[in-house]
Design a protein around this motif. Structure first.
Motif: not given
Length: 520
Positions: A291, A375, A480, A489, A493, A496, A511
């Motif tokens: 990320q 998704c 997580e 994950f 997600d 979220s 997000i």
């Protein structure tokens, strides 16, 4: 049954697929190639080419009824046409890459040697060897040195003693380098095979097993003696180990080394465009996993610049890879930033390309793209469209896709049905999902916990639903950053989504808020 066989033949006939892959310039060259020799234009193989070129699907019956060839002769005629097409393609300047050019020089030198023209042969071999070494083509370089040794033993010169020592040393060095490269490439391929077969490590036993496997097969080496090729295979091997063990920071480290090895040797992007593209994709995937939004955007923008300015060689192979990697990572960009609706335009582009590349794009990669589109629609709140794309995965037969993806397609399908309020369908989905999961070995704790939890929601009173979502979130949050559970994950997600239900906000908004908090 007959319809199925016909469809299978259309997809599997190598000659038909090769003809359909030809560009206009390649077809034009084949016509010129055939026309060079008198009589070829009337040859049966050329008539078969012209017939198949016009067909939309491969139909053996129509070939026979055309009168071009009898059923008994068809197999031989197809084989002959296939060979002639390959010869023509080999002569096409667009396919004259460095390896083919070097191989061609070696072939010419061999012909000269067989004619007894030793001096001319050695001159060509020296030129070919320089090209091979400059472009890290050390396997061909070794072949060249071996032929030089044979010729030098017959063509006596005053420098024969010095020359013999020189060639012997060079052959030994190249042989050692090729052995190291072979061991590293074998290790890389074996690790990739493990990942495809079993997926990520699931516990300490598997983690130890992968590391022991890697250490036992990693050859001893002196990094300072490595050239481009040896470094590339070393980075690949380390990358596959890190992916297997879910050490995504290490994945980023070695993918970065891989890509910037090419940046430091830019001519190799032209020589090995496929390796460069794969490295670029792994770097972007690693940044997605950890990320790093800003660096991801920077690398993706650079990738887009390279594509638009033709800095990566274009051919039928690289075109396909550029499509897969670019569009996959464009979807990842919207997942990272929560800008799902802004990415919807990609769906038509992807579907159009899947249709265009239908003869060459395998089901595995098509399925991955379908899951990512699902998704995207889920993030937009378009749950029926999400279900539509998931059904392509769930209902497909004989789909060679990793169990992780199959499982999470079903988990996402449950959530999408829940969001749509399709209670009757939801109960059926539970049964189908549990049936599938029972077949899976080493089912993850996240998957078990989530599926049991979401099924229990049907028994919760409406005014208590938010409290139940909080309980589920608390139970899943502990996984997580778990070394073996966190991969769940990466596919979906879930946290979220739960937070969006708890806070009564769209998942995209949740997000975006996380991105701001990370400040990356």
């Amino acid at each position: 049954m007959n319809k199925f066989v016909t469809a299978a033949n259309q997809q599997k006939d190598s000659l038909f697929i090769l003809i359909k892959s030809l560009s206009k310039s390649e077809k034009r060259q084949f016509n010129l190639y055939v026309g060079r020799l008198e009589g070829n234009v009337d040859a049966k193989f050329f008539s078969l080419f012209k017939f198949l070129e016009k067909q939309k699907t491969y139909d053996e019956k129509s070939i026979i009824s055309s009168g071009i060839v009898s059923k008994q002769q068809l197999s031989n005629l197809k084989a002959h046409l296939y060979k002639q097409l390959l010869i023509s393609l080999r002569m096409n300047p667009a396919h004259k890459n460095i390896r083919i050019q070097i191989r061609e020089q070696l072939d010419f030198a061999t012909v000269l040697y067989q004619k007894g023209l030793y001096k001319q042969s050695l001159k060509l071999l020296d030129k070919a060897k320089t090209m091979a070494l400059d472009n890290e083509e050390k396997n061909i370089a070794y072949e060249i040195v071996e032929l030089e040794k044979v010729i030098e033993s017959q063509y006596i010169t005053r420098s024969i003693d010095t020359r013999a020592d020189e060639l012997t040393i060079q052959a030994k060095e190249l042989s050692q380098q090729n052995v190291i490269t072979s061991k590293l490439s074998n290790l890389s391929l074996q690790l990739y095979g493990i990942l495809l077969k079993t997926g990520y490590v699931k516990n300490d036993v598997e983690f130890t097993k992968v590391n022991e496997y890697f250490d036992a097969r990693l050859p001893s080496y002196e990094f300072k003696n490595f050239g481009f090729r040896e470094k590339l295979w070393l980075y690949k091997a380390h990358l596959w180990r890190s992916l297997l063990t879910q050490d995504f920071l290490q994945s980023y480290k070695y993918a970065h080394k891989w890509v910037y090895l090419f940046k430091d040797n830019p001519k190799n992007i032209t020589v090995h465009p496929v390796f460069y593209l794969k490295g670029k994709n792994y770097l972007l995937e690693a940044l997605f996993f950890i990320q790093k939004n800003e660096e991801f955007d920077k690398e993706l923008t650079q990738f887009e610049y390279e594509i638009e300015n033709d800095l990566i060689p274009k051919n039928r192979n690289t075109d396909l890879l550029i499509f897969q990697y670019y569009h996959s990572n464009q979807l990842h960009k919207h997942f990272l930033n929560g800008t799902f609706a802004e990415g919807e335009y990609l769906v038509d582009e992807i579907n159009q390309k899947i249709k265009e590349y239908s003869h060459r794009l395998d089901k595995h990669h098509t399925t991955i793209l379908n899951y990512k589109i699902a998704c995207l629609y889920f993030g937009m709140g378009e749950n029926k469209k999400c279900i539509e794309y998931l059904s392509k995965i769930i209902n497909a037969k004989k789909l060679y896709v990793g169990e992780d993806l199959q499982c999470f397609a079903r988990v996402l399908n449950l959530i999408a049905h829940y969001e749509c309020g399709l209670d009757y369908h939801l109960e059926r989905q539970f049964k189908d999902t549990f049936k599938f999961l029972l077949k899976m070995e080493n089912l993850q704790e996240v998957q078990k916990e989530f599926i049991v939890s979401i099924r229990s929601l049907s028994d919760v009173f409406p005014h208590e639903i938010k409290k139940e979502f909080k309980k589920i979130h608390t139970r899943l949050k502990v996984f997580e950053n778990h070394p073996y559970e966190k991969r769940a994950f990466l596919y979906l997600d879930i946290l979220s989504w739960l937070e969006s239900k708890i806070e009564n906000k769209p998942i995209a908004e949740i997000i975006k808020e996380k991105v701001k908090k990370r400040g990356k």
